[in-house]
Write a protein that holds these residues in place. Structure first.
Motif, PDB file in Angstrom:
ATOM      1  N   SER A 198       0.822  -1.197   0.000  1.00  0.00           N
ATOM      2  CA  SER A 198       0.000   0.000   0.000  1.00  0.00           C
ATOM      3  C   SER A 198       0.861   1.255   0.000  1.00  0.00           C
ATOM      4  N   ASN A 199       1.953   1.222   0.723  1.00  0.00           N
ATOM      5  CA  ASN A 199       2.837   2.389   0.733  1.00  0.00           C
ATOM      6  C   ASN A 199       3.340   2.711  -0.659  1.00  0.00           C
ATOM      7  N   ASN A 200       3.761   1.679  -1.361  1.00  0.00           N
ATOM      8  CA  ASN A 200       4.276   1.882  -2.708  1.00  0.00           C
ATOM      9  C   ASN A 200       3.218   2.441  -3.625  1.00  0.00           C
ATOM     10  N   PHE A 201       2.043   1.885  -3.480  1.00  0.00           N
ATOM     11  CA  PHE A 201       0.951   2.319  -4.331  1.00  0.00           C
ATOM     12  C   PHE A 201       0.684   3.806  -4.117  1.00  0.00           C
ATOM     13  N   ALA A 214       1.318   9.565  -5.618  1.00  0.00           N
ATOM     14  CA  ALA A 214       1.695  10.885  -5.156  1.00  0.00           C
ATOM     15  C   ALA A 214       2.851  11.452  -5.964  1.00  0.00           C
ATOM     16  N   GLU A 215       3.817  10.624  -6.246  1.00  0.00           N
ATOM     17  CA  GLU A 215       4.989  11.147  -6.941  1.00  0.00           C
ATOM     18  C   GLU A 215       4.722  11.373  -8.412  1.00  0.00           C
ATOM     19  N   GLY A 216       3.949  10.474  -8.972  1.00  0.00           N
ATOM     20  CA  GLY A 216       3.577  10.640 -10.362  1.00  0.00           C
ATOM     21  C   GLY A 216       4.750  10.477 -11.310  1.00  0.00           C
ATOM     22  N   SER A 217       4.489  10.766 -12.549  1.00  0.00           N
ATOM     23  CA  SER A 217       5.537  10.607 -13.555  1.00  0.00           C
ATOM     24  C   SER A 217       5.896  11.979 -14.088  1.00  0.00           C
ATOM     25  N   GLU A 218       6.375  12.007 -15.307  1.00  0.00           N
ATOM     26  CA  GLU A 218       6.810  13.273 -15.887  1.00  0.00           C
ATOM     27  C   GLU A 218       5.614  14.174 -16.218  1.00  0.00           C
ATOM     28  N   SER A 219       4.546  13.544 -16.633  1.00  0.00           N
ATOM     29  CA  SER A 219       3.444  14.369 -17.125  1.00  0.00           C
ATOM     30  C   SER A 219       2.365  14.530 -16.073  1.00  0.00           C
ATOM     31  N   LYS A 220       2.067  15.760 -15.751  1.00  0.00           N
ATOM     32  CA  LYS A 220       1.093  16.056 -14.709  1.00  0.00           C
ATOM     33  C   LYS A 220      -0.288  15.607 -15.136  1.00  0.00           C
ATOM     34  N   GLU A 221      -0.549  15.764 -16.411  1.00  0.00           N
ATOM     35  CA  GLU A 221      -1.871  15.431 -16.926  1.00  0.00           C
ATOM     36  C   GLU A 221      -2.177  13.953 -16.702  1.00  0.00           C
ATOM     37  N   GLU A 222      -1.209  13.129 -17.069  1.00  0.00           N
ATOM     38  CA  GLU A 222      -1.401  11.690 -16.919  1.00  0.00           C
ATOM     39  C   GLU A 222      -1.592  11.310 -15.456  1.00  0.00           C
ATOM     40  N   ASP A 223      -0.791  11.945 -14.618  1.00  0.00           N
ATOM     41  CA  ASP A 223      -0.893  11.651 -13.191  1.00  0.00           C
ATOM     42  C   ASP A 223      -2.289  11.952 -12.691  1.00  0.00           C
ATOM     43  N   PRO A 234      -1.954  22.969   1.539  1.00  0.00           N
ATOM     44  CA  PRO A 234      -2.287  23.565   0.241  1.00  0.00           C
ATOM     45  C   PRO A 234      -2.829  22.483  -0.673  1.00  0.00           C
ATOM     46  N   ARG A 235      -3.911  22.764  -1.313  1.00  0.00           N
ATOM     47  CA  ARG A 235      -4.563  21.739  -2.127  1.00  0.00           C
ATOM     48  C   ARG A 235      -3.758  21.446  -3.382  1.00  0.00           C
ATOM     49  N   GLY A 236      -3.542  20.206  -3.608  1.00  0.00           N
ATOM     50  CA  GLY A 236      -2.922  19.778  -4.857  1.00  0.00           C
ATOM     51  C   GLY A 236      -1.475  20.207  -5.010  1.00  0.00           C
ATOM     52  N   ALA A 237      -0.831  20.576  -3.923  1.00  0.00           N
ATOM     53  CA  ALA A 237       0.560  21.010  -4.034  1.00  0.00           C
ATOM     54  C   ALA A 237       1.436  19.817  -4.389  1.00  0.00           C
ATOM     55  N   ALA A 238       2.411  20.088  -5.228  1.00  0.00           N
ATOM     56  CA  ALA A 238       3.309  18.995  -5.602  1.00  0.00           C
ATOM     57  C   ALA A 238       4.186  18.648  -4.418  1.00  0.00           C
ATOM     58  N   LYS A 241       7.614  10.717   4.100  1.00  0.00           N
ATOM     59  CA  LYS A 241       7.250   9.518   3.357  1.00  0.00           C
ATOM     60  C   LYS A 241       8.070   9.415   2.091  1.00  0.00           C
ATOM     61  N   ARG A 242       8.171  10.523   1.423  1.00  0.00           N
ATOM     62  CA  ARG A 242       8.820  10.475   0.129  1.00  0.00           C
ATOM     63  C   ARG A 242      10.304  10.110   0.275  1.00  0.00           C
ATOM     64  N   VAL A 243      10.948  10.816   1.178  1.00  0.00           N
ATOM     65  CA  VAL A 243      12.385  10.596   1.313  1.00  0.00           C
ATOM     66  C   VAL A 243      12.664   9.235   1.925  1.00  0.00           C
ATOM     67  N   TRP A 244      11.777   8.897   2.847  1.00  0.00           N
ATOM     68  CA  TRP A 244      12.044   7.661   3.572  1.00  0.00           C
ATOM     69  C   TRP A 244      11.710   6.424   2.803  1.00  0.00           C
ATOM     70  N   GLY A 245      10.731   6.566   1.988  1.00  0.00           N
ATOM     71  CA  GLY A 245      10.200   5.380   1.329  1.00  0.00           C
ATOM     72  C   GLY A 245      11.304   4.504   0.763  1.00  0.00           C
TER      73      GLY A 245
END
Lengths: 154, 1121
Positions: B460-463, B468-477, B599-603, B702-706
């Motif tokens: 679940s963490n990976n998922f 959250a991290e997404g890929s290169e394209s914001k739209e696809e994410d 902040p909503r939707g902040a990267a 989470k991001r750094v630790w993952g």
């Protein structure tokens, strides 16, 4: 390395248990319970192997008795089947046409034979003759202890 | 009761009579068994056995009971224990029987002991003397029994006592004794490898024993040793090959034959050893080609045992350096297995295929129809093994069919372990090959709902991380997230009561984070759904916390609903929930604060983690000024507690660390993390603000630790995935051949249509890819969900792309492909000559942050003791000609500390990585130098270090945006060791980009020894004495005494001090006392006494494993001297 060897009847009665690794009583009971239920639930014409946690389970039925052992991942299943078979052969040689009753009533003998055959979960001696010889040598003591004491063994 | 037993009962009397002696003795047992068989209910059995047991209890304590009777009683109590009843009163008598009885009684006594007591049992100590006596006995049978029991159950601490005697038995004239002794030593090696280290030479003697049985036994030890370090035993290859040759050639006595196959157990053992020795080593492999060929040829008889040998042979052929001719033969062998009508052989065939399919994917194609049949097999084991095989050949084209099959299997499966195992694989495949968003989300939904709460946390963490991290394209994410939100809202609208907790947690997080993307759904509707979840009784309190934090994120503008909710929860029993409710209320009342905090939707990339917690500095100094005690890390506290109350064991000393660790556990698993710590800070005016900030930090954490912290399992799962990766590289060539081979085949009319269809969909990827490669379109489809900062994903793409480019030049033989596959490093090498366009976007804005970190240097070092890792990137420009001495580049504050030489870890054409160990009192600092060996800049250099055994250590990646040509970047990691290990290995990788979009990875590894973590402990003799008495675990051993110069004791201790950083407290006459500690943690006291030509060393420590480790290093230090 073999972790354990269990012998149980078709009714799930334990006939012999050998643990080659130290396990708390509770875990042993759990394994015995799981093994009997899993093995007895197997349908005919399925293979003799199963997985249980990270162990491989190899079992085989001889008449009314199931022989079942737990192996590590790198062990060879077919070889384990042959280990079980060799053990049955040894019992057969000792008891002469062995049946479940022999093992019930002389379970300590079955243990002695096993101890000559496997040690620490690994094969110790593969030769039927040698095992029979050393078991016999120990058994002889019973009758002729005095005689035995006066001469060197073997 | 057993029918057989019942039937034969009538025949019993005659059976008894036919037996002699033995039967008379165990007459009582027979009666007991007989009466048990006659009983009808479990209850009757119980009362009968109880009666029997109490009778026995009385009998054993009666003085008149003879040894012979005792033996009989023992057999009966063994029987009762086997039936599951407690006969513990007889344990002590079993030991007595072994001690005092004649040979016959001894035999039963030893058997009873080995059945009743397991390794840790305290009564075993009483057996030690008996075993010692029997080991010295001239009676062979007694010696045999003693050896047997030693190998079966023996307390670890007592091994040194019997070790010399067992060692002596290695040169006993009787082979049975030698054999048992070797096996007993093998057992010792498994439980306490350090203690038998000095007898390795004797193992060699056992290997050369004239009795083949003894030699066979010694192979167990060698297999183990070679597994651990194959390089040290390469010189034995020739001997093993010769032995195998002789065995295969039938040179052993006939007695060793098993069903007319010569010594099969010996053969298999040797094959295993050879495959370990030959792995990745061409010259060693060449030695064994001939004998492997011979084994394959000889093992032709149709018997299980020959198949067992063949299977091992095939594995060896595919493990060692490949040889085309042998591979071909082995492949044919596998064919025999797979096509065999015997189900056991089929199973092994599947296993063999699974093993070799990574080397040679065309084999799977050859047997596709068999595989399909096995997939629908009625046998659960066969099915599972088939899925395992399919997992290995999954690619982007066949993924949906294979995952469908796996999910079908999972739905009908009830075995927990299998579910965990397979669900993890499905998740891995889904992530790697998902064809589209809806499929991916749907599959993950299935995984979560089937796997339920059994699933490992990292799935679940990976998922979530992927979303959250997404890929290169914001739209696809956003599209993916939208799919997820839609799908979850639909699920939540239905009946959610049966959903597993883990799934609800995932859903609530996603809904909380991304429901704003779905514009056509009213936020209040979402809130209503989440609140409905909260009301459910089946929802655990951990899940409630997840739901609440989701609500916190979307509460904006829905004040009424939220206030009501917060009100109802603020009276909850659960403090964490209450805490959250308060935060929720605060935030919903102050929308500005809410906007700032969440902040909503902040990267996520924009979020910065202040891992030094410097924002607390003011608070800390205030508290210190007000007289608060300075912070001590948990391990230090625990140790102090131990020291304070030497007699007081676990229950008390545990409480503090436990509560702390539970805190840290919640912060890893649930979003409550710092709300706990902010609650501790207790500053009410700052409370909500801090809590808010902490939520922010959490996400960053989470991001750094993952990556390196709490997902180690995932790590291994991914490293295992080269299985797929190379097969992708091999496929184009291998499959093409297979496809050609398949083409001319006429459609077999016997196969049913749908099976054919299934086959084509299952194996589609394998064959279509080959056809595209024929057309020259080489690029394999990249994994769909590629995580940006993940070195793995990127290394995968880089290696596959270079793999395909290499393919065009390599000649198209399967042999050649396997070659290049085995040398994966070839593939990873990026051809030089890329253009170095600088990357326009800085990844994490870390550039600016660097300065901030530098400023905080003083603060951070203060906190270093608290398991914190300080990573300090600083790039140093230097002249390449003087590059040899990297130690000059050590940061100023480390220069003065003792440190090791700089060792080179690894290098490639563009980077070289070296390390240096700096010994700090409270930690070992591993300094890593990354030098750019090219003239051009290297971008996005990220270091990542993994070390499983140093568990309390927190590690963090170090990122440098740009490493200029010929410059060196230095970073360091603080490592702590809580559980002593003799040696600890670490692995790591440096990922970097020479060309934007092409991430290269350079992996390195190394070992650290306990010696690196040992620090001198300065105490006075008095303190030493007190401490000595308070310590519990001790180990004694004789060591070599250095007698070359001056006072032997002084010389020896100095030698130890030099290599191990010990503190010599005092030397009095022929005794010396020495003290050290594991970093700033557990002490270890050494008491040395000159005893003839040896040094009797007695070690004590609160940690059971520490004396062993130190002893090991002392032995080595003295041996090297």
């Amino acid at each position: 390395m073999m972790h354990f060897l269990l012998l149980f009847s078709r009714q799930g009665k334990l006939r012999l248990q050998k643990w080659f690794l130290p396990l708390p009583e509770r875990d042993r009971k759990k394994i015995v319970k799981d093994m009997t239920t899993m093995v007895l639930a197997r349908k005919p014409r399925t293979c003799n192997f199963m997985h249980w946690k990270d162990l491989k389970i190899v079992y085989k039925r001889y008449a009314s008795l199931y022989f079942c052992c737990g192996l590590e991942n790198q062990d060879n299943e077919l070889l384990a089947l042959e280990i079980l078979h060799r053990y049955v052969e040894l019992l057969d040689k000792y008891f002469g046409n062995v049946c479940e009753l022999d093992i019930i009533f002389n379970f300590e003998k079955a243990y002695f034979i096993l101890d000559e055959f496997l040690m620490g979960g690994e094969i110790q001696e593969t030769s039927k003759q040698s095992i029979a010889k050393s078991i016999e040598a120990s058994d002889m003591l019973q009758e002729t202890m005095e005689e035995y004491m006066s001469k060197p063994a073997f | 009761m057993s029918d057989v037993v019942e039937k034969t009962l009538t025949a019993l009397p005659s059976l008894f009579d036919s037996q002699t002696g033995a039967a008379k003795i165990s007459n009582r047992l027979k009666q007991l068994i007989k009466s048990i068989t006659e009983l009808t209910s479990k209850h009757d059995e119980e009362s009968l056995i109880k009666q029997e047991l109490s009778a026995m209890k009385e009998q054993v304590s009666a003085p008149s009971t003879s040894m012979k009777q005792m033996r009989e009683i023992m057999v009966r109590s063994m029987y009762c224990e086997m039936l599951g009843y407690d006969a513990s009163f007889s344990y002590i008598h079993a030991i007595k029987l072994a001690q005092q009885g004649g040979v016959m009684e001894k035999r039963v006594g030893y058997l009873a002991v080995s059945l009743f007591l397991s390794e840790g049992h305290e009564l075993l100590l009483l057996l030690v003397n008996t075993v010692l006596k029997d080991l010295q006995s001239t009676n062979l049978i007694e010696a045999c029994m003693a050896l047997t029991v030693v190998a079966q159950v023996f307390p670890k601490d007592m091994i040194p006592a019997v070790l010399p005697l067992v060692e002596d038995k290695l040169s006993h004239p009787k082979e049975i004794i030698r054999r048992k002794a070797v096996l007993a030593l093998y057992k010792f090696y498994l439980i306490a490898p350090n203690q038998v280290q000095h007898i390795h030479a004797k193992f060699r003697k056992a290997l050369c024993d004239k009795d083949p049985g003894v030699m066979t036994s010694s192979l167990h030890i060698y297999l183990q040793l070679i597994q651990e370090s194959p390089d040290a035993y390469k010189d034995l290859t020739g001997s093993f090959v010769t032995i195998l040759k002789q065995v295969v050639g039938g040179k052993l006595p006939l007695d060793f034959n098993y069903h007319s196959v010569p010594a099969p157990w010996l053969q298999i053992q040797l094959l295993r050893i050879l495959s370990l020795l030959g792995r990745d080593d061409q010259s060693t492999s060449e030695l064994m080609y001939e004998v492997l060929d011979e084994s394959l040829r000889r093992a032709e008889m149709n018997h299980n045992i020959t198949y067992a040998i063949l299977f091992e042979c095939v594995k060896a052929v595919y493990t060692i350096h490949p040889k085309a001719e042998l591979l071909e033969k082995a492949a044919r062998c596998i064919g025999n297995f797979v096509l065999s009508p015997k189900i056991n052989l089929k199973y092994l065939g599947l296993k063999a295929l699974t093993y070799v399919v990574q080397h040679d994917a065309k084999l799977a194609l050859q047997h596709q129809m068999t595989i399909i049949e096995c997939l629908d097999h009625s046998d659960f084991t066969i099915k599972r093994e088939t899925l395992e095989l399919l997992f290995r050949i999954t690619n982007a084209q066949n993924v949906s069919v294979i995952v469908e099959k796996m999910l079908d299997f999972l739905r009908s499966c009830s075995d927990e372990h299998t579910i965990i195992h397979l669900a993890g694989k499905v998740a891995e495949l889904a992530e790697k090959f998902a064809p589209d968003n809806s499929w991916f989300i749907q599959t993950m939904n299935d995984v979560f709902s089937i796997g339920g709460d059994l699933l490992q946390q990292d799935i679940s963490n990976n998922f979530l991380r992927l979303l959250a991290e997404g890929s290169e394209s914001k739209e696809e994410d956003d599209q993916l997230r939208l799919y997820a939100v839609d799908s979850y809202l639909t699920l939540l609208n239905g009946d959610a009561s049966h959903l597993p907790q883990r799934f609800i947690q995932v859903m609530s997080w996603v809904v909380g984070e991304y429901s704003h993307l779905q514009e056509c759904v009213d936020q209040s509707e979402v809130i209503r759904l989440l609140m409905k979840l909260l009301e459910q009784k089946s929802v655990s309190s951990e899940t409630r916390v997840w739901i609440l934090s989701a609500l916190t994120k979307i509460s904006d503008g829905q004040t009424d609903l939220i206030l009501e909710l917060a009100e109802s929860i603020s009276s909850s029993q659960d403090t964490i929930l209450r805490q959250q409710a308060h935060e929720l209320r605060h935030l919903s009342l102050d929308s500005k604060l809410h906007e700032w905090v969440l902040p909503r939707g902040a990267a996520w990339d924009d979020m910065e983690v202040d891992s030094s917690l410097s924002f607390l500095d003011g608070f800390v100094s205030e508290a210190l000024a007000a007289g608060a005690a300075p912070y001590k890390p948990p391990h230090q506290r625990q140790e102090e507690l131990c020291e304070q109350r030497a007699l007081n064991l676990e229950p008390y000393s545990f409480s503090l660390p436990v509560s702390l660790s539970s805190c840290s556990i919640t912060d890893r698993h649930s979003p409550t993390l710092l709300s706990v710590s902010s609650g501790l800070s207790g500053n009410s005016t700052e409370l909500s603000q801090k809590a808010g900030a902490s939520t922010l930090i959490l996400e960053g954490v989470k991001r750094v630790w993952g990556k390196d912290g709490y997902l180690p399992q995932k790590e291994t799962a991914v490293t295992a995935s080269p299985v797929d990766e190379p097969s992708a590289a091999v496929q184009p060539v291998g499959q093409q051949e297979a496809a050609e081979r398949l083409e001319p085949q006429p459609e077999p009319s016997t196969q049913t249509n749908d099976k054919q269809q299934l086959a084509s969909s299952l194996f589609v990827g394998l064959s279509t890819q080959s056809s595209t490669s024929l057309l020259g379109k080489s690029e394999a489809p990249p994994p769909r969900f590629r995580k940006k900062p993940r070195p793995h994903g990127s290394s995968l793409s880089s290696s596959s792309s270079s793999g395909t480019s290499e393919k065009s030049s390599s000649s198209r033989t399967s042999h050649n492909t396997t070659d290049s596959f085995l040398y994966g490093s070839l593939l990873e090498e990026e051809p030089a000559g890329f253009d170095h366009t600088p990357k326009s976007i800085t990844a994490n804005g870390l550039g600016q942050n660097k300065d901030v970190k530098e400023d905080r240097r003083t603060n951070t070092s203060q906190i270093l003791g608290s398991d914190m890792v300080i990573v300090r990137p600083n790039t140093i420009q230097h002249n390449p000609s003087t590059s040899s001495d990297l130690t000059t580049l050590l940061p100023a504050d480390l220069k003065d500390l003792p440190h090791s030489d700089v060792i080179s870890l690894t290098s490639d054409p563009s980077l070289s990585v070296s390390s240096c160990r700096v010994f700090r009192d409270e930690a070992l600092l591993l300094v890593i130098f990354i030098s750019n060996s090219t003239e051009t800049d290297i971008r996005d250099v990220a270091v990542q270090l993994n070390c499983d055994q140093l568990e309390t250590v927190s590690l963090r990646g170090n990122i440098v945006d740009c490493l200029e040509g010929r410059s060196v970047s230095v970073c360091h990691y603080a490592l702590l060791m809580d559980d002593p290990h003799t040696n600890v290995s670490f692995t790591g990788s440096v990922s970097y980009q020479i060309q934007p979009g092409h991430t290269n990875t350079l992996s390195f590894s190394g070992t650290l020894s306990t010696a690196d973590f040992i620090r001198p402990l300065v105490v006075t003799t008095d303190e030493y004495g007190k401490l000595w008495l308070s310590l519990s675990h001790d180990v004694k051993q004789n060591l070599k005494l250095l007698t070359d110069a001056g006072d032997p004791l002084q010389t020896t201790l100095n030698a130890l001090k030099d290599t191990l950083q010990l503190h010599i407290v005092d030397i009095i006459g022929s005794e010396g006392i020495v003290a050290c500690r594991l970093l700033s943690g557990a002490p270890c006291l050494l008491h040395c006494r000159v005893n003839g030509s040896a040094l009797a060393m007695w070690l004590r420590s609160p940690l059971p494993a520490l004396p062993d480790c130190i002893l090991y290093h002392c032995q080595r230090a003295l041996a090297q001297h």
